[in-house]
Design a protein around this motif. Structure first.
Motif, PDB file in Angstrom:
ATOM      1  N   TRP A 174       0.811  -1.216   0.000  1.00  0.00           N
ATOM      2  CA  TRP A 174       0.000   0.000   0.000  1.00  0.00           C
ATOM      3  C   TRP A 174       0.847   1.270   0.000  1.00  0.00           C
ATOM      4  O   TRP A 174       0.295   2.369   0.047  1.00  0.00           O
ATOM      5  N   GLY A 175       2.153   1.138  -0.047  1.00  0.00           N
ATOM      6  CA  GLY A 175       3.002   2.300  -0.212  1.00  0.00           C
ATOM      7  C   GLY A 175       3.943   2.619   0.921  1.00  0.00           C
ATOM      8  O   GLY A 175       4.707   3.594   0.831  1.00  0.00           O
ATOM      9  N   ALA A 176       3.939   1.847   2.003  1.00  0.00           N
ATOM     10  CA  ALA A 176       4.876   2.108   3.100  1.00  0.00           C
ATOM     11  C   ALA A 176       6.305   1.853   2.629  1.00  0.00           C
ATOM     12  O   ALA A 176       6.568   0.943   1.836  1.00  0.00           O
ATOM     13  N   GLY A 177       7.223   2.660   3.141  1.00  0.00           N
ATOM     14  CA  GLY A 177       8.619   2.480   2.789  1.00  0.00           C
ATOM     15  C   GLY A 177       9.339   1.513   3.695  1.00  0.00           C
ATOM     16  O   GLY A 177      10.461   1.089   3.397  1.00  0.00           O
ATOM     17  N   GLY A 178       8.727   1.162   4.819  1.00  0.00           N
ATOM     18  CA  GLY A 178       9.341   0.233   5.756  1.00  0.00           C
ATOM     19  C   GLY A 178       8.404  -0.054   6.900  1.00  0.00           C
ATOM     20  O   GLY A 178       7.390   0.625   7.095  1.00  0.00           O
ATOM     21  N   VAL A 179       8.740  -1.077   7.669  1.00  0.00           N
ATOM     22  CA  VAL A 179       7.968  -1.469   8.847  1.00  0.00           C
ATOM     23  C   VAL A 179       8.943  -1.660  10.000  1.00  0.00           C
ATOM     24  O   VAL A 179       9.975  -2.321   9.851  1.00  0.00           O
TER      25      VAL A 179
ATOM     26  N   GLU B 257       1.431 -11.049  -3.558  1.00  0.00           N
ATOM     27  CA  GLU B 257       1.347 -10.786  -4.997  1.00  0.00           C
ATOM     28  C   GLU B 257       1.419  -9.294  -5.294  1.00  0.00           C
ATOM     29  O   GLU B 257       2.129  -8.861  -6.215  1.00  0.00           O
ATOM     30  N   GLU B 258       0.708  -8.496  -4.516  1.00  0.00           N
ATOM     31  CA  GLU B 258       0.691  -7.057  -4.742  1.00  0.00           C
ATOM     32  C   GLU B 258       2.016  -6.412  -4.352  1.00  0.00           C
ATOM     33  O   GLU B 258       2.458  -5.451  -4.987  1.00  0.00           O
ATOM     34  N   LEU B 259       2.650  -6.916  -3.307  1.00  0.00           N
ATOM     35  CA  LEU B 259       3.974  -6.416  -2.947  1.00  0.00           C
ATOM     36  C   LEU B 259       4.949  -6.650  -4.088  1.00  0.00           C
ATOM     37  O   LEU B 259       5.714  -5.746  -4.469  1.00  0.00           O
ATOM     38  N   ASN B 260       4.931  -7.839  -4.660  1.00  0.00           N
ATOM     39  CA  ASN B 260       5.824  -8.152  -5.772  1.00  0.00           C
ATOM     40  C   ASN B 260       5.499  -7.293  -6.998  1.00  0.00           C
ATOM     41  O   ASN B 260       6.396  -6.791  -7.678  1.00  0.00           O
ATOM     42  N   ARG B 261       4.214  -7.098  -7.262  1.00  0.00           N
ATOM     43  CA  ARG B 261       3.811  -6.330  -8.451  1.00  0.00           C
ATOM     44  C   ARG B 261       4.240  -4.869  -8.356  1.00  0.00           C
ATOM     45  O   ARG B 261       4.636  -4.259  -9.355  1.00  0.00           O
ATOM     46  N   THR B 262       4.188  -4.288  -7.151  1.00  0.00           N
ATOM     47  CA  THR B 262       4.506  -2.865  -6.983  1.00  0.00           C
ATOM     48  C   THR B 262       5.948  -2.625  -6.563  1.00  0.00           C
ATOM     49  O   THR B 262       6.345  -1.475  -6.370  1.00  0.00           O
ATOM     50  N   ALA B 263       6.725  -3.688  -6.395  1.00  0.00           N
ATOM     51  CA  ALA B 263       8.113  -3.549  -5.944  1.00  0.00           C
ATOM     52  C   ALA B 263       8.987  -2.967  -7.052  1.00  0.00           C
ATOM     53  O   ALA B 263       8.636  -3.025  -8.235  1.00  0.00           O
ATOM     54  N   PRO B 264      10.147  -2.402  -6.695  1.00  0.00           N
ATOM     55  CA  PRO B 264      11.045  -1.857  -7.718  1.00  0.00           C
ATOM     56  C   PRO B 264      11.513  -2.889  -8.727  1.00  0.00           C
ATOM     57  O   PRO B 264      11.768  -2.565  -9.891  1.00  0.00           O
ATOM     58  N   ARG B 265      11.632  -4.154  -8.301  1.00  0.00           N
ATOM     59  CA  ARG B 265      12.138  -5.190  -9.200  1.00  0.00           C
ATOM     60  C   ARG B 265      11.278  -6.455  -9.056  1.00  0.00           C
ATOM     61  O   ARG B 265      11.672  -7.426  -8.414  1.00  0.00           O
ATOM     62  N   PRO B 266      10.083  -6.458  -9.669  1.00  0.00           N
ATOM     63  CA  PRO B 266       9.225  -7.651  -9.573  1.00  0.00           C
ATOM     64  C   PRO B 266       9.947  -8.884 -10.099  1.00  0.00           C
ATOM     65  O   PRO B 266      10.741  -8.813 -11.036  1.00  0.00           O
ATOM     66  N   THR B 267       9.682  -9.996  -9.478  1.00  0.00           N
ATOM     67  CA  THR B 267      10.361 -11.227  -9.859  1.00  0.00           C
ATOM     68  C   THR B 267       9.352 -12.358  -9.980  1.00  0.00           C
ATOM     69  O   THR B 267       8.255 -12.293  -9.405  1.00  0.00           O
ATOM     70  N   ALA B 268       9.706 -13.386 -10.730  1.00  0.00           N
ATOM     71  CA  ALA B 268       8.788 -14.508 -10.943  1.00  0.00           C
ATOM     72  C   ALA B 268       8.873 -15.531  -9.823  1.00  0.00           C
ATOM     73  O   ALA B 268       7.902 -16.220  -9.530  1.00  0.00           O
ATOM     74  N   ARG B 269      10.043 -15.628  -9.177  1.00  0.00           N
ATOM     75  CA  ARG B 269      10.224 -16.663  -8.165  1.00  0.00           C
ATOM     76  C   ARG B 269      11.164 -16.167  -7.081  1.00  0.00           C
ATOM     77  O   ARG B 269      12.158 -15.482  -7.365  1.00  0.00           O
ATOM     78  N   ILE B 270      10.843 -16.528  -5.828  1.00  0.00           N
ATOM     79  CA  ILE B 270      11.667 -16.156  -4.682  1.00  0.00           C
ATOM     80  C   ILE B 270      11.906 -17.406  -3.848  1.00  0.00           C
ATOM     81  O   ILE B 270      10.950 -18.070  -3.415  1.00  0.00           O
TER      82      ILE B 270
ATOM     83  N   ARG C 244       1.986   1.688  -6.313  1.00  0.00           N
ATOM     84  CA  ARG C 244       1.503   1.177  -5.034  1.00  0.00           C
ATOM     85  C   ARG C 244       0.105   0.610  -5.249  1.00  0.00           C
ATOM     86  O   ARG C 244      -0.623   1.016  -6.151  1.00  0.00           O
ATOM     87  N   SER C 245      -0.259  -0.329  -4.409  1.00  0.00           N
ATOM     88  CA  SER C 245      -1.522  -1.038  -4.579  1.00  0.00           C
ATOM     89  C   SER C 245      -2.635  -0.354  -3.790  1.00  0.00           C
ATOM     90  O   SER C 245      -2.379   0.442  -2.876  1.00  0.00           O
ATOM     91  N   SER C 246      -3.865  -0.688  -4.140  1.00  0.00           N
ATOM     92  CA  SER C 246      -5.019  -0.188  -3.398  1.00  0.00           C
ATOM     93  C   SER C 246      -6.004  -1.322  -3.114  1.00  0.00           C
ATOM     94  O   SER C 246      -7.184  -1.075  -2.892  1.00  0.00           O
ATOM     95  N   PHE C 247      -5.517  -2.560  -3.107  1.00  0.00           N
ATOM     96  CA  PHE C 247      -6.418  -3.700  -2.954  1.00  0.00           C
ATOM     97  C   PHE C 247      -7.152  -3.656  -1.617  1.00  0.00           C
ATOM     98  O   PHE C 247      -6.647  -3.137  -0.621  1.00  0.00           O
ATOM     99  N   LEU C 248      -8.360  -4.193  -1.620  1.00  0.00           N
ATOM    100  CA  LEU C 248      -9.147  -4.318  -0.397  1.00  0.00           C
ATOM    101  C   LEU C 248      -8.752  -5.598   0.318  1.00  0.00           C
ATOM    102  O   LEU C 248      -8.687  -6.663  -0.299  1.00  0.00           O
TER     103      LEU C 248
END
Length: 649
Positions: free
Chosen positions: A400-405, A485-498, A467-471
């Motif tokens: 959702w757009g946080a830079g860190g936790v 899934e949304e974290l990966n999609r909105t990340a600076p470098r989306p990847t297919a596998r981790i 950044r995502s807006s999913f409910l």
């Protein structure tokens, strides 16, 4: 005149904060002394609005009292924007954070279930010396006491037998307030003729004591975790601690409400199937002994649970979910706060700081009053326990757009934080693989506000382009997979596998095709439905996003053809019911009807070749039966006139 839906009332607290009322969506101009000189502004709002949010928590009791006196039947909420935002070296830049805090206060849910525990005042006081007898004397007027001294205790006999004084050592202790049961060995009654010291008669083992309270002044090893309701313990060498125990014990008669911290759904539990143990994450983490194995699932005793939340944070299926608040409510608060942050003009990626009320809130207040306060880009989120935060909440915040936790905990916490450490290790691997910092999610353990200030005062990072807006879904597993899934999609470098560390709640099943006979024992054992079959054809299918890496399938497989691998493969997630293996049905050699699989039939025949029952003429006939369906096999036995189980001559 009908009331309008809602309003926000904000106050500069006698000009100590700079507030932008229009950006914050407040009604009118900010007050400067809403709790005193301008209290009529609040009274007026009570008659105009059905829901009121007051940006002040210090005077919450006053506002609540005024609302009650006015007969206000609406919703009254409070948000702290002073210590958390306005009283800061960056208070003038904290408008987006104030907007986030107000939005989260308006989204918070407060209802939770409670459990009632009753104490009738029946207490067992364990001791080793005269300190126990003195404590018993002070409590004898309010509690129904029995004193149990450890064997060898050197105490003077009491002048009167006002309460029982016995000897024994605890061999077993279970239960909680109102339902303790203790097994006592070396149990003995005192001799009435005891003179200089209390002497005891013959001892026996296995005596049972049932009581409501256990007061432990032995100075030995604790019988229970210190959070066990009804169990009080103090060092007999510490007079202040003993006095505190006596004072607390004197108040423990009656009915006490305890929060039910965990919602548990046994049907979702992946602990065991068919006596094969799978997931033990909650059992490994619970510090109080509130969780026990009970067949296919575990059971959580709400009377013993202390609410650390590690079981819920680690549960991969959502069988255990935190209830104070529920995961979906916390996620909704985060989404509302981060949306408000960006809507109010926030340009940086804020850092979410999770903290509890007793420890964390006190440190934040101290920073605001005596230091620089919180940075403008750090949004505090109060929760019940730091260890309740799981990967689904961290991933959702980042998506959702946080830079860190950051998770704030005591320097010496009341229970180990192993579960939280595992979560941070998992999130570190995910963040590093997707182009975020490996330290994006971190634990801050300190009791010093200056140390907390040092840990948080760093330059803010720019907001990410996406950044995502999913409910957030209601179920925890759904939130976990969607957030990842949304974290990966909105990340600076989306990847297919981790690739993930062992014990992660995601992964794959690796199948040895040569060994697998498609017996489908794994399908029947899989607790989440990740492994499935096809009723029309011999087939093993796999839904990777549903796999929780419990390992029951590997333990169940008779051919040891299955291994598990912790990972997140987003391409596989998008391909539900992937076929791992399929075969054509084996056809009956008599009628041609399909039954079984070729690999399983051949495996059975190969293994029986050397058996004495399948050698010779009758053995060949018996072997032929294995290639027939049930109907043809029966006919063959009847028509051939031989007993397939009769040994050869």
């Amino acid at each position: 005149m009908p009331q309008t839906p809602e309003t926000r009332l904000i106050c500069t607290c006698e000009g100590t904060m700079s507030l932008a009322s229009e950006t914050l969506g407040a009604t009118g101009k900010p007050a400067s002394q809403l709790c005193r000189a301008q209290l009529d502004n609040f009274r007026q709002a009570l008659g105009e609005f059905a829901t009121i949010t007051v940006a002040c928590t210090q005077e919450a009791p006053l506002f609540a009292e005024v609302a009650e006196d006015a007969g206000f039947a609406g919703v009254l909420r409070f948000a702290n924007i002073r210590e958390t935002a306005g009283w800061s070296a960056e208070g003038a830049q904290a408008t987006p954070k104030m907007a986030a805090l107000l939005a989260m206060a308006e989204t918070a849910g407060s209802s939770f279930e409670t459990l009632s525990l009753e104490s009738r005042g029946v207490a067992l006081l364990l001791g080793r010396d005269d300190v126990a007898l003195e404590a018993a004397r002070q409590l004898s007027g309010v509690l129904d006491l029995t004193v149990l001294l450890v064997p060898g205790a050197d105490v003077a006999p009491p002048r009167q037998t006002t309460w029982p004084v016995l000897q024994g050592k605890i061999a077993r202790a279970v239960g909680h307030m109102g339902e303790f049961e203790l097994t006592v060995d070396a149990y003995a009654a005192p001799a009435p003729s005891s003179r200089a010291r209390l002497e005891f008669g013959p001892a026996r083992n296995g005596a049972v004591s049932r009581c409501d309270l256990v007061l432990d002044l032995t100075g030995g090893q604790a019988l229970f975790h210190h959070t066990r309701p009804g169990y009080l313990r103090a060092d007999p060498r510490d007079p202040a601690a003993v006095a505190a125990l006596v004072a607390e014990a004197g108040q423990m008669v009656g009915v006490f409400d305890k929060p039910k911290y965990i919602d548990f759904i046994p049907d979702l539990c992946a602990h065991s199937r068919n006596k094969k143990t799978g997931c033990t994450r909650c059992l490994d983490l619970c510090p109080t002994g509130a969780i026990l194995s009970a067949g296919d699932s575990v059971v959580i005793d709400p009377a013993i649970c202390a609410g650390c939340g590690q079981c819920a944070a680690a549960c991969p299926t959502g069988a255990a979910a935190y209830a104070l608040p529920v995961v979906a409510s916390l996620a909704a608060r985060l989404r509302a706060g981060l949306s408000a942050w960006f809507a109010a003009g926030g340009r940086s990626a804020p850092v979410i700081l999770f903290h509890d009320e007793t420890h964390g809130a006190a440190l934040i207040d101290a920073m605001a009053r005596f230091g620089r306060g919180l940075p403008a880009h750090v949004i505090p989120v109060q929760i019940n326990e730091p260890s309740q935060i799981g990967p689904e909440i961290m991933a959702a915040a980042l998506a959702w757009g946080a830079g860190g936790v950051r998770v704030l905990a005591q320097d010496r916490p009341a229970h180990p934080l192993d579960g939280l450490t595992n979560t941070l290790e998992l999130m570190g691997a995910i963040c590093a693989a997707t182009g975020l910092s490996e330290e994006c999610c971190a634990l801050v353990q300190t009791d010093d506000p200056d140390a907390l200030e040092t840990a948080l005062w760093h330059k803010a990072t720019d907001a990410r382009a996406a950044r995502s807006s999913f409910l957030p879904p209601e179920d925890k597993r759904g939130l976990l997979t969607l957030a990842m899934e949304e974290l990966n999609r909105t990340a600076p470098r989306p990847t297919a596998r981790i690739d993930l560390p062992k014990g992660a709640p995601f992964g794959s099943v690796q199948l040895n095709l040569d060994s697998c006979t498609l017996c489908l024992a794994c399908v029947g054992a899989c607790p989440t439905g990740a492994l499935g079959d096809n009723p029309d054809k011999p087939m093993l299918r796999f839904t990777e996003s549903a796999c929780v890496q419990c390992g029951i399938c590997a333990a169940t497989c008779p051919e040891q053809a299955i291994t598990i691998e912790a990972r997140m493969d987003f391409a596989a997630w998008a391909n539900p019911k992937r076929i791992l293996k399929e075969e054509e049905p084996f056809c009956c050699t008599a009628c041609g009807k399909g039954f079984g699989t070729g690999s399983s039939i051949r495996r059975v025949i190969d293994r029986l070749d050397s058996h004495w029952m399948f050698s010779g003429e009758d053995g060949a006939a018996r072997k032929r039966l294995l290639t027939m369906c049930d109907d043809c096999r029966t006919k063959e036995v009847v028509m051939a006139g031989f007993d397939p189980h009769e040994p050869p001559a």
